[in-house]
Motif scaffolding. Structure first.
Motif, PDB file in Angstrom:
ATOM      1  N   ASN A  13      43.547  41.887  49.575  1.00  0.00           N
ATOM      2  CA  ASN A  13      43.266  42.524  50.854  1.00  0.00           C
ATOM      3  C   ASN A  13      44.426  42.255  51.787  1.00  0.00           C
ATOM      4  OD1 ASN A  13      42.208  42.530  53.769  1.00  0.00           O
ATOM      5  ND2 ASN A  13      40.563  43.565  52.656  1.00  0.00           N
ATOM      6  N   LYS A  43      41.866  40.662  43.054  1.00  0.00           N
ATOM      7  CA  LYS A  43      41.469  41.346  44.283  1.00  0.00           C
ATOM      8  C   LYS A  43      42.482  41.013  45.372  1.00  0.00           C
ATOM      9  CE  LYS A  43      36.488  41.411  43.426  1.00  0.00           C
ATOM     10  NZ  LYS A  43      35.141  41.005  43.928  1.00  0.00           N
ATOM     11  N   SER A  50      41.860  39.973  36.350  1.00  0.00           N
ATOM     12  CA  SER A  50      41.042  40.579  37.397  1.00  0.00           C
ATOM     13  C   SER A  50      41.525  40.050  38.739  1.00  0.00           C
ATOM     14  CB  SER A  50      39.555  40.247  37.196  1.00  0.00           C
ATOM     15  OG  SER A  50      38.778  40.769  38.264  1.00  0.00           O
ATOM     16  N   HIS A 105      41.263  46.256  43.697  1.00  0.00           N
ATOM     17  CA  HIS A 105      40.698  45.414  42.655  1.00  0.00           C
ATOM     18  C   HIS A 105      41.349  45.865  41.356  1.00  0.00           C
ATOM     19  CE1 HIS A 105      36.944  43.635  40.465  1.00  0.00           C
ATOM     20  NE2 HIS A 105      38.062  42.976  40.211  1.00  0.00           N
ATOM     21  N   GLU A 109      43.490  47.545  50.186  1.00  0.00           N
ATOM     22  CA  GLU A 109      42.477  46.748  49.499  1.00  0.00           C
ATOM     23  C   GLU A 109      42.378  47.258  48.068  1.00  0.00           C
ATOM     24  OE1 GLU A 109      37.882  45.176  50.092  1.00  0.00           O
ATOM     25  OE2 GLU A 109      38.878  46.358  51.643  1.00  0.00           O
TER      26      GLU A 109
END
Length: 745
Positions: free
Chosen positions: A418, A416, A414, A426, A424
């Motif tokens: 930016n 993330k 997982s 996920h 951006e």
């Protein structure tokens, strides 16, 4: 009276002689006579030993039904039923080879090891790694002195046989280690996060590895952590660049232990002493700590836990390649934690291994530019990743050298990311795997390993099946040959998945042939390989980052392909010269790829055609001092300036500038001294270390960065040409001096 006694003795001797029956015959194996076979009448003292041709003969006074046995350490015992009467008996025997754990040939092509870990040859022990000049105590660095591993200084990872650093994977006690290397900035390689002394050994596969491991196109490094310590101890380390301390506490019943370490490093002092090539606005610094717990159950099971946390920072300032700016700056703030729990237990002929790991990694990069001491631009790249791995393996021994094992693995990701609010994402993926593998020992001269691995990726929505096969045959007493073949799959790198794309697994096929001669203290290995790549990732650029020759890139398709083929030679000798251990390795690599943003099939910029390494270690027992030297030569790698232009509104790549780097050369030296500290009966162990990397000051170049229009460039070089390290490592409560001497520290 004397005459009667003499007559009686002569009569008895004549009677015994008359009663003797001759038993003779020949003992063979595959129609050849076998010497030194013990031939005996069971439950008697009568028998003989075969000569060099396998013939035997003896006489016995026994009568009636008996069993004749034929025994030899390398062959299965044979029993023959015979009836002894007055006639001479001829008995022949044909032996069958005794399958032996020690004598059986081991599958070793691509460093595939036997099923029994006790027989698996550790390629480099912790002592080997610590005493290899230039390795700086890092496992990954020590492996670059072995054939097949490329010397790539500008990026972390194991670059194996034409593969990228991300195409090799590292495992601890069977579980995958995500983010084995520390966070870093472009152009500076991250270091090993893990202390080498944590591991009691390693098995390195440069190709054709076991079906128990996956998601790696090139190779795998399997690390096995230490078990219970021999004694409780306290450890300290001090040098101009770091301080650390730790302890290990062994339980009174020696069935459990626990320990912890903490350390801090800062390169600022060395930056003041040496002339660095890299302008650090913030010297690299890090804080780390770890915990461990080990417990042995009453039923023979064994639990291990290891957890680590580390954080690191650095800042770099370089002249901007773009005329509108004076400087390009990048700063890093990284954090990482890793936890590993494993359990193994024997149930009769079954062995269960279960392991799980969790890691979290944060990389916070800040790119900026300056003009006239004023900030003119700023770009942030923040990545957070959570990774969970679970694996279970059940193994059943079939006989001494044959086994069957199977299991499953779950790998959850997982992430993330930016990028300056421009991108951006996920990213989530669960890779589910099942595998089965068998070791087949047909004889002491022939063995095989056959495996099958299946995987499913929830992100890709696709599955694969990867067969693996290896065969080994003993040509002569000390000579063996091995062949290995396998299919290997790997997901596209998640950092390039910044939007929707129809992607598939990347794939490679390995063909490996090896000839090896091993005697006491000496090893010679020749290996040839061919790797075929399919469905490699192709990317397109999204945005340029000034001063780093870096783009935010996103996955486009799986249309890439390539190959790698080569020859390797490895010679290690611990016997010829007293107290001297040395090895020499040579690698020839021919590789081309069309992947990432390559416009056509090109020789990869991380692949050197010729690499030679030599390592020598001389220990002087009288002085308790080890002198270590190493040298590496690598033919200059290619470099490319790949740019884009629009063709009918579509982004197309082309090579704008290209060339070859200067040849890489580095001569390294280190000295290890074991002084006596404290009273004579005090348990203590001390090592003083002096290490000089690139002692001749060769000005090596790793590559070039180019401006956006290609008219300007700057070289990517090591942070410092020559680096000197001085340090002391002290342990109280345990004296390893003699062990170190015996291992030629």
């Amino acid at each position: 009276m004397k005459t009667k006694l003499l007559f009686l003795v002569l009569f008895l001797c004549a009677s015994l002689s008359f009663a003797q029956t001759k038993i003779s015959g020949k003992v063979t194996y595959k129609n050849k006579g076998v010497g030194a076979v013990n031939v005996t009448l069971k439950d008697t003292y009568d028998g003989a030993t075969t000569d060099a041709n396998g013939d035997f003969s003896f006489e016995t006074s026994e009568k009636g039904n008996h069993i004749l046995t034929f025994t030899h350490p390398k062959y299965i015992e044979v029993e023959k039923q015979i009836v002894i009467e007055k006639k001479e008996i001829t008995v022949d025997a044909d032996l069958k080879e005794q399958i032996s754990e020690i004598d059986a040939v081991v599958v070793s092509a691509g460093s595939i090891e036997a099923s029994d870990r006790k027989r698996a040859a550790t390629l480099l022990s912790p002592i080997d790694i610590y005493t290899t000049a230039g390795a700086n105590g890092q496992i990954s660095s020590a492996l670059t002195y072995l054939p097949g591993v490329q010397k790539v200084g500008e990026s972390e990872g194991l670059f194996i046989r034409g593969g990228t650093g991300t195409e090799s994977k590292i495992f601890m006690d069977g579980s995958l280690i995500n983010n084995y290397f520390s966070n870093s900035v472009p152009g500076i390689a991250g270091r090993d996060r893990f202390n080498t002394s944590l591991f009691k050994g390693n098995i390195f596969s440069s190709g054709g590895y076991s079906a128990l491991y996956g998601q790696a196109l090139s190779g795998a490094l399997m690390l096995e952590s230490v078990d219970l310590p021999d004694e409780s101890s306290y450890d300290f380390g001090v040098s101009p660049i770091f301080l650390n301390a730790g302890f290990q506490k062994l339980g009174e019943n020696k069935n459990y232990s626990f320990g912890a370490t903490i350390g801090y490093s800062n390169l600022k002092m060395m930056q003041e002493v040496f002339k660095f090539n890299t302008n650090f606005t913030e010297a690299p610094q890090g804080l780390n700590g770890d915990l461990n717990f080990r417990f042995k159950t009453k039923s023979g099971g064994f639990f291990k836990y290891y957890g680590i946390y580390d954080s690191n920072k650095m800042g770099v300032k370089t002249p901007s390649l773009e005329p509108e700016n004076d400087w390009a700056l990048v700063s890093l703030n990284g954090k990482n934690t890793y936890h590993n729990l494993s359990f193994k237990q024997k149930f009769g002929r079954y062995l269960l291994n279960v392991g799980t790991s969790y890691s979290f990694n944060r990389s916070d990069l800040d790119f900026s530019t300056e003009k006239n001491d004023l900030q003119t631009g700023n770009t942030k790249l923040l990545t957070d990743g959570n990774y969970i791995n679970f694996k279970a393996v059940l193994e059943r021994k079939i006989n001494k050298i044959s086994a069957l094992r199977g299991g499953f693995e779950l790998n959850s990701t997982s992430e993330k990311m930016n990028f300056n609010d421009f991108v951006e994402k996920h990213y989530k993926d669960l890779i589910s795997s099942a595998f089965v593998e068998t070791d087949l020992g047909f004889s002491n001269h022939l063995s095989a390993k056959i495996g099958l691995r299946a995987e499913h990726s929830s992100y890709l929505g696709k599955s694969n099946i990867a067969p693996r096969f290896a065969l080994a045959y003993r040509l002569a007493k000390d000579w063996t040959t091995s062949f290995a073949y396998g299919l290997f799959y790997q997901n596209p790198e998640s950092k390039y998945i910044n939007g929707p794309a129809n992607l598939d697994f990347q794939k490679s096929q390995h063909y490996i042939f090896q000839i090896q001669r091993t005697t006491e203290g000496r090893s010679l290995r020749f290996e040839a390989f061919y790797k075929k790549y399919d469905d490699l990732l192709k990317v397109k650029n999204l945005q340029y980052i000034d001063g780093q020759n870096q783009y935010v890139q996103t996955a486009d398709n799986n249309n890439g392909y390539g190959y790698a083929k080569g020859l390797e030679l490895f010679w290690r000798d611990k016997k010829t010269f007293d107290n001297i251990d040395y090895w020499i390795s040579y690698s020839f690599l021919d590789s081309k790829r069309d992947f990432m943003n390559y416009p056509v099939s090109l020789k990869p910029n991380f692949a050197s055609e010729h690499t030679i390494s030599a390592v020598a270690k001389r220990f002087v027992p009288k002085w308790k001092t080890g002198f270590n030297i190493s040298y590496t030569y690598a033919k200059g790698r290619p470099y490319y300036d790949i740019a884009t232009h629009d063709v009918n509104g579509e982004q197309k790549y082309f090579v704008r500038n290209e060339g070859s780097l200067k040849d890489y050369n580095a001569l390294n030296f280190s000295l290890n001294y074991l002084p006596n500290l404290g009273k004579k009966d005090t348990k203590a162990f001390t090592v003083l270390v002096l290490s000089v990397t690139n002692i001749l000051g060769s000005k090596n170049v790793y590559g070039y960065n180019f401006s956006m229009d290609g008219s300007r460039n700057s070289a990517v070089v090591p942070p410092v040409n020559t680096f000197v390290f001085v340090g002391a490592f002290i342990s109280f409560g345990v004296d390893k001096t003699q062990d170190a001497i015996n291992n030629n520290l």
